[in-house]
Design a protein around this motif. Structure first.
Motif, PDB file in Angstrom:
ATOM      1  N   CYS A   1       7.156  -0.529   5.036  1.00  0.00           N
ATOM      2  CA  CYS A   1       8.584  -0.905   4.922  1.00  0.00           C
ATOM      3  C   CYS A   1       9.224  -0.376   3.524  1.00  0.00           C
ATOM      4  O   CYS A   1      10.340   0.193   3.460  1.00  0.00           O
ATOM      5  CB  CYS A   1       8.790  -2.369   4.753  1.00  0.00           C
ATOM      6  SG  CYS A   1       8.524  -3.295   6.125  1.00  0.00           S
ATOM      7  N   LYS A   2       8.427  -0.170   2.492  1.00  0.00           N
ATOM      8  CA  LYS A   2       8.677   0.389   1.280  1.00  0.00           C
ATOM      9  C   LYS A   2       9.034   1.810   1.276  1.00  0.00           C
ATOM     10  O   LYS A   2       9.775   2.434   0.900  1.00  0.00           O
ATOM     11  CB  LYS A   2       7.570   0.239   0.294  1.00  0.00           C
ATOM     12  CG  LYS A   2       8.235   0.530  -1.434  1.00  0.00           C
ATOM     13  CD  LYS A   2       7.263  -0.074  -2.263  1.00  0.00           C
ATOM     14  CE  LYS A   2       7.713   0.113  -3.815  1.00  0.00           C
ATOM     15  NZ  LYS A   2       6.940  -0.298  -4.822  1.00  0.00           N
ATOM     16  N   SER A   3       8.024   2.554   2.147  1.00  0.00           N
ATOM     17  CA  SER A   3       8.014   3.830   2.354  1.00  0.00           C
ATOM     18  C   SER A   3       9.350   4.185   3.183  1.00  0.00           C
ATOM     19  O   SER A   3      10.032   5.401   2.740  1.00  0.00           O
ATOM     20  CB  SER A   3       7.071   4.288   3.106  1.00  0.00           C
ATOM     21  OG  SER A   3       7.021   4.157   4.501  1.00  0.00           O
TER      22      SER A   3
ATOM     23  N   THR B   1       0.800  -1.189   0.022  1.00  0.00           N
ATOM     24  CA  THR B   1      -0.042  -0.024  -0.105  1.00  0.00           C
ATOM     25  C   THR B   1       0.911   1.201  -0.075  1.00  0.00           C
ATOM     26  O   THR B   1       1.721   1.537   0.863  1.00  0.00           O
ATOM     27  CB  THR B   1      -0.881   0.075   1.113  1.00  0.00           C
ATOM     28  OG1 THR B   1      -1.518  -0.961   1.504  1.00  0.00           O
ATOM     29  CG2 THR B   1      -1.698   1.365   1.229  1.00  0.00           C
ATOM     30  N   PRO B   2       0.586   2.157  -1.045  1.00  0.00           N
ATOM     31  CA  PRO B   2       1.540   3.305  -1.023  1.00  0.00           C
ATOM     32  C   PRO B   2       1.113   4.102   0.452  1.00  0.00           C
ATOM     33  O   PRO B   2       0.201   4.540   0.872  1.00  0.00           O
ATOM     34  CB  PRO B   2       0.811   4.292  -2.137  1.00  0.00           C
ATOM     35  CG  PRO B   2       0.312   3.193  -3.075  1.00  0.00           C
ATOM     36  CD  PRO B   2      -0.250   1.932  -1.868  1.00  0.00           C
ATOM     37  N   ILE B   3       2.313   4.568   1.178  1.00  0.00           N
ATOM     38  CA  ILE B   3       2.179   5.222   2.305  1.00  0.00           C
ATOM     39  C   ILE B   3       3.009   6.450   2.265  1.00  0.00           C
ATOM     40  O   ILE B   3       4.198   6.414   1.990  1.00  0.00           O
ATOM     41  CB  ILE B   3       2.687   4.441   3.344  1.00  0.00           C
ATOM     42  CG1 ILE B   3       1.894   3.242   3.791  1.00  0.00           C
ATOM     43  CG2 ILE B   3       2.669   5.460   4.930  1.00  0.00           C
ATOM     44  CD1 ILE B   3       0.515   3.493   4.196  1.00  0.00           C
ATOM     45  N   ALA B   4       2.439   7.863   2.597  1.00  0.00           N
ATOM     46  CA  ALA B   4       3.197   8.910   2.513  1.00  0.00           C
ATOM     47  C   ALA B   4       4.048   9.049   3.935  1.00  0.00           C
ATOM     48  O   ALA B   4       3.562   9.340   4.895  1.00  0.00           O
ATOM     49  CB  ALA B   4       2.216  10.164   2.441  1.00  0.00           C
ATOM     50  N   ALA B   5       5.328   8.665   3.645  1.00  0.00           N
ATOM     51  CA  ALA B   5       6.126   8.845   4.919  1.00  0.00           C
ATOM     52  C   ALA B   5       7.223   9.720   5.004  1.00  0.00           C
ATOM     53  O   ALA B   5       8.352   9.454   5.684  1.00  0.00           O
ATOM     54  CB  ALA B   5       6.803   7.176   4.944  1.00  0.00           C
ATOM     55  N   ARG B   6       6.844  10.934   4.257  1.00  0.00           N
ATOM     56  CA  ARG B   6       7.905  11.958   4.469  1.00  0.00           C
ATOM     57  C   ARG B   6       8.194  12.600   5.826  1.00  0.00           C
ATOM     58  O   ARG B   6       9.054  13.171   6.317  1.00  0.00           O
ATOM     59  CB  ARG B   6       7.549  13.244   3.299  1.00  0.00           C
ATOM     60  CG  ARG B   6       8.207  12.753   1.984  1.00  0.00           C
ATOM     61  CD  ARG B   6       8.237  13.802   1.086  1.00  0.00           C
ATOM     62  NE  ARG B   6       9.268  13.450  -0.045  1.00  0.00           N
ATOM     63  CZ  ARG B   6       9.181  14.601  -1.086  1.00  0.00           C
ATOM     64  NH1 ARG B   6       8.750  16.022  -0.804  1.00  0.00           N
ATOM     65  NH2 ARG B   6       9.884  14.469  -1.953  1.00  0.00           N
TER      66      ARG B   6
END
Length: 324
Positions: free
Chosen positions: A195-197, A163-168
């Motif tokens: 994990c991908k973020s 799932t795309p997560i905005a992790a900035r």
């Protein structure tokens, strides 16, 4: 009696230590939580390593410290050498991988990248301003999802649709995670997305503009997460090396430096039974208003630092008493 060398890497989240011999073989090692008390952490670490080493065969003749509390711990253990994390990690990693070109490191509260050419550090960057993309960030999300963070890696590598997560930013990531869960995304895919973020955040911030070349070594507590390792390999299209002792690289590096560059003097393991105290002193002798840290060993001043001019220098216990 053979010589041995003690390396300590003390950070905000964890404290790592090794004792090595003259050929850099690890004789004793441990990894434990700092719990906000580096003095207690290094005492516990020292006691643990003392039980592992054969003191009839080896004697520790030099100690080195690195990490965020390196100066404080260095004063306590009477370190022969004190160096920053970049130097220690580079030396430790090169000792295991002489041809390493890039070191990716993600710890509990910070992350760094170190670029090496022919055994020499040529560039580096650190991120210490935001917890997004660190082990602490993953741990907080694990608590929110009620899944042990140790299971994140196995879950992530089995997800087909992260799932795309905005992790900035940690705040944005947490709100986005809640939003995605409310939309109905599977928990396993959300974990993979987290994990991908981590990887995306690292490459877009710490690694931005850096020439990441192979061989690439991934270190820090987050390197044990199989999912993060997998997504690094996908993003960089390169093999990522993760060692069993990669989390000890800083401690290994500073132990090597203690051997090669530090003054050799026998280490006393009895520091575990000694009382150490710290006290901050605000100096008002000039416009700098320095905050000076003082370390006491059984009520006797053994070190102080933080002053930016000679007027703030503290060399005697009585100076601290007068300033309080």
């Amino acid at each position: 009696m053979k010589d041995a060398f003690y390396g300590i890497d003390v950070g905000s989240i964890s404290t790592k230590g090794v004792i090595i011999d003259e050929k850099n073989n690890i004789l004793a090692q441990d990894y434990l939580m700092t719990h906000g008390n580096p003095i207690d952490a290094v005492k516990r670490l020292t006691k643990s390593l003392e039980t592992q080493i054969n003191k009839n065969e080896y004697k520790v003749v030099a100690v080195g410290t690195t990490g965020s509390a390196r100066k404080l711990v260095g004063a306590i253990v009477d370190a022969s050498i004190i160096r920053n994390e970049i130097t220690a990690h580079a030396i430790g990693t090169i000792s295991m991988h002489p041809d390493v070109k890039t070191i990716l490191e993600i710890g509990g509260q910070d992350s760094k990248i170190i670029l090496i050419d022919d055994g020499v550090v040529v560039d580096y960057a650190m991120n210490t301003l935001c917890a997004a993309g660190t082990g602490a960030f993953l741990s907080s999300q694990a608590n929110r999802l009620e899944v042990p963070v140790e299971e994140f890696g196995d879950i992530a590598i089995n997800s087909k649709n992260p799932t795309p997560i905005a992790a900035r930013c940690t705040v944005f990531a947490e709100s986005d995670l809640v939003h995605k869960a409310q939309m109905g995304y599977e928990k396993n895919d959300i974990i993979a997305g987290l994990c991908k973020s981590i990887v995306n955040n690292y490459l877009n911030n710490v690694g931005r503009g850096k020439a990441i070349k192979s061989p690439i070594v991934f270190q820090g507590g987050v390197s044990k997460n199989k999912g993060v390792k997998k997504f690094f390999e996908e993003a960089l299209d390169e093999k990522i090396i993760v060692d069993d002792v990669g989390h000890l690289a800083g401690a290994i590096g500073i132990a090597i430096l203690a051997d090669k560059m530090g003054e050799h003097k026998e280490f006393n393991f009895e520091i575990t039974d000694i009382e150490f105290l710290t006290r901050g002193v605000n100096c008002d002798k000039c416009a700098n208003h320095c905050e000076i840290m003082c370390v006491f060993k059984e009520n006797k001043l053994i070190d102080s630092w933080g002053n930016r001019c000679d007027r703030g220098e503290i060399t005697d216990t009585r100076q601290v008493i007068k300033s309080v």
